[in-house]
Write an enzyme that holds these catalytic residues in place. Sequence first.
Site, mmCIF file in Angstrom:
data_model
loop_
_atom_site.group_PDB
_atom_site.id
_atom_site.type_symbol
_atom_site.label_atom_id
_atom_site.label_comp_id
_atom_site.label_asym_id
_atom_site.label_seq_id
_atom_site.Cartn_x
_atom_site.Cartn_y
_atom_site.Cartn_z
ATOM 1 N N ARG A 199 0.823 -1.233 0.000
ATOM 2 C CA ARG A 199 0.000 0.000 0.000
ATOM 3 C C ARG A 199 0.851 1.274 0.000
ATOM 4 N NH1 ARG A 199 -2.930 -3.432 3.334
ATOM 5 N NH2 ARG A 199 -4.844 -4.126 2.346
ATOM 6 N N LYS A 224 4.546 11.598 -11.113
ATOM 7 C CA LYS A 224 3.749 10.737 -11.995
ATOM 8 C C LYS A 224 4.490 9.430 -12.211
ATOM 9 C CE LYS A 224 1.068 13.885 -14.908
ATOM 10 N NZ LYS A 224 0.881 14.383 -16.285
ATOM 11 N N GLU A 235 12.907 18.689 -23.981
ATOM 12 C CA GLU A 235 12.075 19.041 -22.816
ATOM 13 C C GLU A 235 12.645 20.275 -22.102
ATOM 14 O OE1 GLU A 235 9.252 17.582 -22.240
ATOM 15 O OE2 GLU A 235 9.343 15.496 -22.915
ATOM 16 N N LYS A 277 9.699 23.025 -13.382
ATOM 17 C CA LYS A 277 8.721 21.946 -13.191
ATOM 18 C C LYS A 277 8.218 21.923 -11.746
ATOM 19 C CE LYS A 277 7.221 17.369 -14.253
ATOM 20 N NZ LYS A 277 7.413 16.093 -14.934
ATOM 21 N N GLU A 327 -2.801 17.984 -12.138
ATOM 22 C CA GLU A 327 -3.216 18.410 -13.473
ATOM 23 C C GLU A 327 -4.714 18.687 -13.520
ATOM 24 O OE1 GLU A 327 -0.789 16.340 -16.402
ATOM 25 O OE2 GLU A 327 -2.424 16.601 -17.832
ATOM 26 N N ARG A 383 -0.463 22.502 -14.983
ATOM 27 C CA ARG A 383 0.412 21.374 -15.319
ATOM 28 C C ARG A 383 0.244 20.954 -16.788
ATOM 29 N NH1 ARG A 383 2.345 16.464 -11.311
ATOM 30 N NH2 ARG A 383 3.762 15.547 -12.812
ATOM 31 N N ASN A 430 2.536 19.773 -21.144
ATOM 32 C CA ASN A 430 2.231 18.895 -22.286
ATOM 33 C C ASN A 430 2.398 19.631 -23.618
ATOM 34 O OD1 ASN A 430 1.596 16.854 -20.507
ATOM 35 N ND2 ASN A 430 -0.573 17.386 -20.426
ATOM 36 N N HIS A 448 3.092 17.993 -26.907
ATOM 37 C CA HIS A 448 2.916 16.559 -26.684
ATOM 38 C C HIS A 448 1.707 15.976 -27.422
ATOM 39 C CE1 HIS A 448 6.050 17.149 -23.778
ATOM 40 N NE2 HIS A 448 6.010 15.905 -23.360
ATOM 41 N N HIS A 451 2.676 12.896 -29.259
ATOM 42 C CA HIS A 451 2.142 11.558 -28.938
ATOM 43 C C HIS A 451 1.545 10.902 -30.175
ATOM 44 C CE1 HIS A 451 1.841 12.396 -24.346
ATOM 45 N NE2 HIS A 451 2.989 11.849 -24.678
ATOM 46 N N HIS A 508 10.978 9.942 -27.560
ATOM 47 C CA HIS A 508 9.962 10.850 -27.025
ATOM 48 C C HIS A 508 10.327 12.324 -27.269
ATOM 49 C CE1 HIS A 508 6.854 12.446 -24.443
ATOM 50 N NE2 HIS A 508 7.769 13.099 -23.755
HETATM 51 N N1 LIG Z 1 6.738 10.523 -15.000
HETATM 52 C C1 LIG Z 1 6.809 11.583 -15.770
HETATM 53 O O1 LIG Z 1 6.431 12.692 -15.391
HETATM 54 C C2 LIG Z 1 7.384 11.441 -17.154
HETATM 55 C C3 LIG Z 1 7.698 12.577 -17.898
HETATM 56 C C4 LIG Z 1 8.302 12.406 -19.138
HETATM 57 C C5 LIG Z 1 8.560 11.129 -19.623
HETATM 58 N N2 LIG Z 1 8.220 10.043 -18.868
HETATM 59 C C6 LIG Z 1 8.504 8.683 -19.340
HETATM 60 O O2 LIG Z 1 9.895 8.517 -19.438
HETATM 61 C C7 LIG Z 1 10.163 7.461 -20.359
HETATM 62 C C8 LIG Z 1 11.341 7.827 -21.228
HETATM 63 O O3 LIG Z 1 12.460 8.030 -20.406
HETATM 64 P P1 LIG Z 1 13.935 8.117 -21.011
HETATM 65 O O4 LIG Z 1 13.927 8.964 -22.213
HETATM 66 O O5 LIG Z 1 14.817 8.439 -19.878
HETATM 67 O O6 LIG Z 1 14.158 6.636 -21.584
HETATM 68 P P2 LIG Z 1 14.831 5.312 -20.962
HETATM 69 O O7 LIG Z 1 14.606 5.221 -19.517
HETATM 70 O O8 LIG Z 1 14.352 4.186 -21.823
HETATM 71 O O9 LIG Z 1 16.385 5.554 -21.241
HETATM 72 C C9 LIG Z 1 16.821 5.690 -22.582
HETATM 73 C C10 LIG Z 1 17.982 4.749 -22.877
HETATM 74 O O10 LIG Z 1 19.155 5.259 -22.287
HETATM 75 C C11 LIG Z 1 19.810 4.253 -21.498
HETATM 76 N N3 LIG Z 1 20.487 4.962 -20.419
HETATM 77 C C12 LIG Z 1 19.916 5.630 -19.397
HETATM 78 N N4 LIG Z 1 20.836 6.292 -18.684
HETATM 79 C C13 LIG Z 1 22.035 6.014 -19.237
HETATM 80 C C14 LIG Z 1 23.365 6.415 -18.962
HETATM 81 N N5 LIG Z 1 23.636 7.295 -17.986
HETATM 82 N N6 LIG Z 1 24.351 5.916 -19.723
HETATM 83 C C15 LIG Z 1 24.084 5.067 -20.758
HETATM 84 N N7 LIG Z 1 22.841 4.675 -21.095
HETATM 85 C C16 LIG Z 1 21.823 5.154 -20.333
HETATM 86 C C17 LIG Z 1 18.704 3.314 -21.090
HETATM 87 O O11 LIG Z 1 19.199 2.031 -20.814
HETATM 88 C C18 LIG Z 1 17.804 3.335 -22.345
HETATM 89 O O12 LIG Z 1 18.321 2.439 -23.299
HETATM 90 C C19 LIG Z 1 8.887 7.235 -21.149
HETATM 91 O O13 LIG Z 1 8.313 6.011 -20.760
HETATM 92 C C20 LIG Z 1 7.994 8.392 -20.725
HETATM 93 O O14 LIG Z 1 6.625 8.048 -20.708
HETATM 94 C C21 LIG Z 1 7.648 10.177 -17.652
HETATM 95 ZN ZN LIG Z 2 7.605 14.773 -22.485
#
Ligand SMILES: NC(=O)c1ccc[n+]([C@@H]2O[C@H](COP(=O)([O-])OP(=O)(O)OC[C@H]3O[C@@H](n4cnc5c(N)ncnc54)[C@H](O)[C@@H]3O)[C@@H](O)[C@H]2O)c1
Ligand SMILES: [Zn+2]
Length: 305
Positions: free
Chosen positions: A125, A147, A189, A231, A241, A246, A250, A253, A257, A271
């Site tokens: 929980r 999030k 971003e 942020k 949101e 918030r 987006n 986006h 998306h 992304h």
């Molecule tokens: N929670 C939120 O508010 C929020 C906001 C924006 C995006 N997201 C989410 O984030 C995700 C994308 O995150 P991302 O772009 O970080 O992708 P990711 O976590 O897949 O990382 C991208 C790649 O980089 C590699 N990597 C990460 N750090 C590294 C490092 N220091 N050295 C070498 N390789 C490294 C990972 O293994 C992966 O292959 C999506 O699922 C998206 O929906 C969430």
């Molecule tokens: Zn984004």
Amino acid sequence: MLACASRIDVEHAGGAYPIFIEPGLIHAAAEMLAPYARNDRLIIVSDGQVWAAQGPRLRIGFAGAGIALIPIIVAVGEQAKSWSVLINLIDRLIALGVERTDTIVAFGGGVVGDLTGFAASILKRGCTYIQIPTTLLAQVDSSVGGKTGINVQAGKNLVGAFHHPAAVLIDPTALDTLPERQVKSGYAEIVKYGLIGDAGFFNWCEAHGHAVIAGDLEARIHAIRASVAAKARIVAEDERETSGARQLLNFGHTFGHALEAETRFGSALLHGEAVAIGMKLAFGLSVELGICGKEDPDRVSEHFG
Ligand SMILES: NC(=O)c1ccc[n+]([C@@H]2O[C@H](COP(=O)([O-])OP(=O)(O)OC[C@H]3O[C@@H](n4cnc5c(N)ncnc54)[C@H](O)[C@@H]3O)[C@@H](O)[C@H]2O)c1
Ligand SMILES: [Zn+2]
């Protein structure tokens, strides 16, 4: 927690948490995380690529601190944000005897952060978790704001929870091993924060964006701090949101998306790449609707190249 030179607090309905931004934090993580290690152990969730690239730096500090580091390695990439990986992660955490008083550490990009945060939100929980983001996107965006979630067949991020971490440790030098394409994706971003409400910061991006991409540490620290502060402000104003503030985050986006869906959220379009195109398209639409001048989209297009 150590006193740290650069700290930004995120306020939310349930309290507040600190975000520390400092080169070398991964080396110092053992000292900072020691208070969270129940029974002298800490469970770290990471993916294989991050663990190979940055795990050794994290491990060094723990070796001398008398804290056992227990890594749980999940699949690399978006497919880890799935029911099957979540179930497996939860089962492993339960098998390790995790209690609500334990703290789980997410060590990776947005994928690891979203997955681990969601697992922490539902396990017993609600457990405490800490984020150590290792991509630029995670450092400037996904690790801030609470999030969490996974993707389901019907769409991305459709199952999840608002669950804030207890702390976020941002080490800009973690980006030294991040592939350039991922750096550029995260940079979109950063630019977004300038475009949604800080013209001065967009000017700064125009002057220093290339340095951020190229790996200039000072430029990266400045960009990360400005983004996290922006942020944190928006999250404090509109945590769930509901009031509209918030939704500003987006920006770009909706188009982005749609493009990601068209490419099945695969590696053809990251992304941030989709968001960069989406922001250009949003400016183009605004010109057509007569709500911004023609020079604005030109400037954005020129910046993204
Ligand atoms: N929670 C939120 O508010 C929020 C906001 C924006 C995006 N997201 C989410 O984030 C995700 C994308 O995150 P991302 O772009 O970080 O992708 P990711 O976590 O897949 O990382 C991208 C790649 O980089 C590699 N990597 C990460 N750090 C590294 C490092 N220091 N050295 C070498 N390789 C490294 C990972 O293994 C992966 O292959 C999506 O699922 C998206 O929906 C969430
Ligand atoms: Zn984004």
